[in-house]
Write a protein that holds these residues in place. Sequence first.
Motif, short mmCIF file in Angstrom:
data_model
loop_
_atom_site.label_atom_id
_atom_site.label_comp_id
_atom_site.label_asym_id
_atom_site.label_seq_id
_atom_site.Cartn_x
_atom_site.Cartn_y
_atom_site.Cartn_z
N UNK A 187 0.92 -1.28 0.15
CA UNK A 187 -0.24 0.29 0.25
C UNK A 187 1.14 0.80 0.00
N UNK A 188 1.93 1.44 0.23
CA UNK A 188 2.99 2.57 0.83
C UNK A 188 4.00 2.46 -0.13
N UNK A 189 4.61 3.64 -0.30
CA UNK A 189 6.16 3.57 -0.56
C UNK A 189 7.30 2.69 -0.21
N UNK A 190 6.66 2.25 1.29
CA UNK A 190 8.12 1.46 1.55
C UNK A 190 7.35 0.50 2.20
N UNK A 220 2.83 13.97 -9.66
CA UNK A 220 1.62 13.76 -10.57
C UNK A 220 1.10 14.59 -10.12
N UNK A 221 0.47 15.63 -10.51
CA UNK A 221 -0.06 16.26 -9.89
C UNK A 221 -1.38 15.97 -11.27
N UNK A 222 -2.99 15.60 -10.73
CA UNK A 222 -3.96 15.77 -11.58
C UNK A 222 -4.80 15.54 -10.78
N UNK A 223 -6.04 15.64 -11.54
CA UNK A 223 -7.71 16.32 -11.33
C UNK A 223 -8.54 15.37 -11.49
N UNK A 224 -8.92 14.83 -10.61
CA UNK A 224 -10.34 13.07 -10.66
C UNK A 224 -11.28 13.01 -11.77
N UNK A 270 -10.86 18.41 -6.71
CA UNK A 270 -10.74 16.94 -6.09
C UNK A 270 -10.18 16.86 -7.18
N UNK A 271 -8.44 17.16 -6.21
CA UNK A 271 -7.56 17.14 -6.79
C UNK A 271 -6.22 15.72 -5.94
N UNK A 272 -5.75 15.64 -6.38
CA UNK A 272 -4.41 15.16 -6.27
C UNK A 272 -3.27 14.63 -6.17
N UNK A 273 -2.13 14.30 -5.43
CA UNK A 273 -1.16 14.25 -5.97
C UNK A 273 -0.70 12.24 -6.45
N UNK A 274 0.32 12.24 -7.20
CA UNK A 274 1.19 11.01 -6.49
C UNK A 274 2.16 10.71 -7.39
N UNK A 275 2.47 9.48 -6.86
CA UNK A 275 4.20 8.98 -7.09
C UNK A 275 5.44 10.15 -5.55
#
Length: 522
Positions: A187-190, A220-224, A270-275
């Motif tokens: 689930x997480x990065x580690x 990575x930023x995107x609009x859902x 409703x936006x968010x960061x990934x990576x």
Amino acid sequence: ILSKADGRWYLYGPTGTGKTEVFLEAAEATLAEGRGVIYLVPEIALTRQVVDAVRHRFGDLCAVIHSGLTAPKKLAEWRRVLRGEARVVVGARSAVFAPVTKLGLIVLDEEHEGSYKAGSSPRYHARQVAMRRAGTEGARLVMGSATPSVEVWRQMAEGNIEKLTLSRRLAGGEMPAIELVDMRAEEGALSRRLIEAVRQVKREGGQSILFLNRRGFSYFWSCRTCGAELKCRHCSVGMTYHKERGRLVCHYCGYQAAPPSACPSCGSLDTGWAGFGTERIEEDAARLFPDMSIARVDADSMGRKGVLERTFDDFRDGRIDALLGTQMVAKGLNFPGVRLVGVILADTTLNLPDFRAAERAFALVTQVAGRAGRFAKGGRVIVQTYRPTSPVLTRAAAHDAEGFYTDELAVRRALEFPPYARLIRVVIRSKEAEKARQASAELAGRLASVLSETGAGKKVEVEVLGPAECPVGIVAGNHRGQILLRSANPAPARAALTAALSGWKPSGSVYLEIDPDPVSLM
């Protein structure tokens, strides 16, 4: 190495098998013969331990030359070399031109490194210059790495370079066990395996290195709602969020902006960061390992002079439990207390659209893994990946260099890429997309007509690939296209390009970059 006055050798062996000591003893013997030495390292900042070893061994006989010196200091070192006071020159790629009198030995440490190739004109490769200098001046050339470049591996296989192999770690360590962790189930990065391993090493009194080749917090930023992405205003790449600075930063041109509170396209919240980058991992690590001292080592945190050296000194003395960082922690470091290395995401290099991607990924995993268990048995490496069945990673995990190079050479032969062909890359760039496209088409047309006139095209001596947009199509507002000339022998390709450029003047706002034997096609 000392059996002949000149020649080419390659010192091949896993990390920690004592290559530096062999280089230093060869240098001592060369000095005893009354001849000079050039000792090349990829980057001074990342190979400080090697530079310190050379300085310690040769004292005032040693001059250090690299781009970080001020102009007066560089000139003073250059004059010491000219006067014969400094007979050992250690430095990055430009040191290959040092005016050493009676040159007897050139050492090329970590030969596989891409930083030996100059990124601006003249685009020379220090390895090629070293081969030429050693040949013309009757000197020995000794290269070395745990992960040779594919080109040099083939040269060794064909007997053009003599391969010398070191097989075991002399400080008492063994090659670490490398374990691949499938991140698709995490689930997480580690991963849970890595978290538990870091805690266990801390309990045992050891140290850890966590490696991620991506700085910043998130990339990575995107609009859902509408699917919009946030890209740099001047480049065709995404912006990276640097939480410490509270800014979005482009890692290609340096453009900065404030993070948006809503989608610029549709106004949605409703936006968010990934990576994730090193900043995000540092935050996670502080939460997961509250009893540990952790230092982040990347270009953002180590910008001030002396900070990198102090951090490495503290880590070596045991005042830091874990180092987290980018390539700065992957190369040339020799710390007795390191029992565990975690590669947080091995896929970043593997996924690049470049024919050298597999070679770089294998080298990076092998090199960073080599920081573990150099002085004691039981070193561990945990490699996190979304592609656990990748042959590149499975070969690296099995310490199977022979298998990797056999696979990679077969792919390169089938695709007719180096070392089975030579490339010349021409990048055409302009602030105006249409002008860049037009100039690319014009140059490709001129090349086609030159090759048909000389017959080189019919005999397929020279093949023209493109024009096509570069994988990173826009950098700093410049639209970029590229043409590749491919040939078994570089001479007809050079002649064709010279003829095509003769008498042709592209528009004043169009610029050409000509790169023979490119190390990157990005």
